[in-house]
Design a protein around this motif. Structure first.
Motif, mmCIF file in Angstrom:
data_model
loop_
_atom_site.group_PDB
_atom_site.id
_atom_site.type_symbol
_atom_site.label_atom_id
_atom_site.label_comp_id
_atom_site.label_asym_id
_atom_site.label_seq_id
_atom_site.Cartn_x
_atom_site.Cartn_y
_atom_site.Cartn_z
ATOM 1 N N THR A 71 0.801 -1.222 0.000
ATOM 2 C CA THR A 71 0.000 0.000 0.000
ATOM 3 C C THR A 71 0.835 1.274 0.000
ATOM 4 N N THR A 72 1.987 1.255 0.671
ATOM 5 C CA THR A 72 2.746 2.486 0.861
ATOM 6 C C THR A 72 4.244 2.238 0.751
ATOM 7 N N LEU A 73 4.929 3.126 0.042
ATOM 8 C CA LEU A 73 6.388 3.163 0.032
ATOM 9 C C LEU A 73 6.803 4.351 0.895
ATOM 10 N N THR A 74 7.714 4.122 1.828
ATOM 11 C CA THR A 74 8.270 5.198 2.633
ATOM 12 C C THR A 74 9.783 5.108 2.539
ATOM 13 N N THR A 75 10.424 6.225 2.227
ATOM 14 C CA THR A 75 11.878 6.273 2.132
ATOM 15 C C THR A 75 12.345 7.690 2.429
ATOM 16 N N ARG A 76 13.604 7.804 2.755
ATOM 17 C CA ARG A 76 14.241 9.109 2.831
ATOM 18 C C ARG A 76 15.236 9.166 1.681
ATOM 19 N N VAL A 77 15.482 10.363 1.172
ATOM 20 C CA VAL A 77 16.390 10.516 0.040
ATOM 21 C C VAL A 77 17.380 11.635 0.302
ATOM 22 N N GLY A 78 18.525 11.506 -0.330
ATOM 23 C CA GLY A 78 19.553 12.527 -0.194
ATOM 24 C C GLY A 78 20.685 12.287 -1.170
ATOM 25 N N VAL A 79 21.734 13.074 -1.013
ATOM 26 C CA VAL A 79 22.918 12.984 -1.860
ATOM 27 C C VAL A 79 24.109 12.731 -0.945
ATOM 28 N N SER A 80 24.959 11.785 -1.320
ATOM 29 C CA SER A 80 26.099 11.424 -0.481
ATOM 30 C C SER A 80 27.027 12.620 -0.264
ATOM 31 N N ASP A 81 27.647 12.645 0.904
ATOM 32 C CA ASP A 81 28.535 13.756 1.261
ATOM 33 C C ASP A 81 29.781 13.837 0.383
ATOM 34 N N ASP A 82 30.136 12.761 -0.321
ATOM 35 C CA ASP A 82 31.307 12.807 -1.193
ATOM 36 C C ASP A 82 30.996 13.373 -2.580
ATOM 37 N N THR A 83 29.782 13.857 -2.782
ATOM 38 C CA THR A 83 29.400 14.469 -4.054
ATOM 39 C C THR A 83 30.091 15.829 -4.186
ATOM 40 N N PRO A 84 30.735 16.080 -5.336
ATOM 41 C CA PRO A 84 31.414 17.370 -5.512
ATOM 42 C C PRO A 84 30.436 18.548 -5.449
ATOM 43 N N SER A 85 30.903 19.666 -4.907
ATOM 44 C CA SER A 85 30.097 20.894 -4.829
ATOM 45 C C SER A 85 29.616 21.280 -6.217
ATOM 46 N N GLY A 86 28.400 21.778 -6.280
ATOM 47 C CA GLY A 86 27.836 22.227 -7.544
ATOM 48 C C GLY A 86 27.129 21.138 -8.340
ATOM 49 N N HIS A 87 27.282 19.872 -7.955
ATOM 50 C CA HIS A 87 26.589 18.789 -8.662
ATOM 51 C C HIS A 87 25.167 18.644 -8.133
ATOM 52 N N THR A 88 24.265 18.322 -9.017
ATOM 53 C CA THR A 88 22.904 17.990 -8.613
ATOM 54 C C THR A 88 22.593 16.588 -9.084
ATOM 55 N N ILE A 89 21.812 15.903 -8.301
ATOM 56 C CA ILE A 89 21.391 14.540 -8.625
ATOM 57 C C ILE A 89 19.878 14.494 -8.465
ATOM 58 N N THR A 90 19.217 13.869 -9.430
ATOM 59 C CA THR A 90 17.768 13.738 -9.393
ATOM 60 C C THR A 90 17.408 12.306 -9.019
ATOM 61 N N LEU A 91 16.619 12.170 -7.982
ATOM 62 C CA LEU A 91 16.105 10.879 -7.548
ATOM 63 C C LEU A 91 14.626 10.841 -7.893
ATOM 64 N N TYR A 92 14.161 9.717 -8.420
ATOM 65 C CA TYR A 92 12.755 9.647 -8.826
ATOM 66 C C TYR A 92 12.159 8.283 -8.525
ATOM 67 N N ILE A 93 10.828 8.286 -8.444
ATOM 68 C CA ILE A 93 10.059 7.064 -8.231
ATOM 69 C C ILE A 93 9.051 6.952 -9.366
#
Length: 171
Positions: free
Chosen positions: A91-113
């Motif tokens: 019935t339900t998906l629950t998650t938290r999302v983020g970007v790892s701390d080793d990601t270089p400054s200025g980078h963006t990452i898109t997470l999707y479901i």
């Protein structure tokens, strides 16, 4: 005179509780869907309990550091999409999302479901952004996908992170 000596050793193993639990096993159809936890009540982890039926890209299972905090149960990757077969049982998906701390400054990452191939949620994040919680109704869904876009393979640093993604089962 020849003398033979026989030694016997006794080993005692004490298992400590492991949050990761046992490795998932293939379901009876061999389709890649794993057997649900013995309790049958869930929640069902996309990291520990269920195996994806379609894999595009490499996701690592295990700990990741996001916004200076360590999370031991996570899926993370540079790019890709993994798809799980839900068989209309959840019935339900629950998650938290983020970007790892080793990601270089200025980078963006898109997470999707994606649910049934349709985009239901999309978040574009950068390193240092606060972790966001996503709760999504997946009632009646046959398949669900967690995807990560916006990375470059030339730069092997930085990962999109799915933290503790779990499904609640219909009762």
């Amino acid at each position: 005179m020849t003398q033979t000596v026989t030694a016997t050793a006794t080993v005692t193993v004490t298992a400590s509780p492991d949050r990761a639990g046992p490795a998932p096993s293939l379901g009876p159809t061999g389709s890649g869907a794993s057997s649900p936890p013995a309790s049958g009540t869930g929640p069902f982890s996309l990291v520990r309990d269920l195996l994806p039926v379609e894999v595009d890209g490499d996701y690592a299972k295990g700990g990741q550091k996001v916004d200076t905090r360590s999370y031991p149960t996570a899926l993370s990757g540079l790019c890709g999409k993994h798809t799980w077969q839900l068989d209309r049982q959840y019935t339900t998906l629950t998650t938290r999302v983020g970007v790892s701390d080793d990601t270089p400054s200025g980078h963006t990452i898109t997470l999707y479901i994606d649910v049934e191939g349709a985009r239901k949620k999309e978040l574009t994040m950068s390193p240092g952004d606060s972790v966001e919680t996503v709760t999504l109704d997946v009632s009646g869904a046959y398949r669900i996908s967690l995807g990560i876009d916006g990375c470059t393979y030339g730069d092997q640093l930085g990962r999109g992170v799915w933290i503790d993604p779990v499904l609640a089962k219909a009762r």
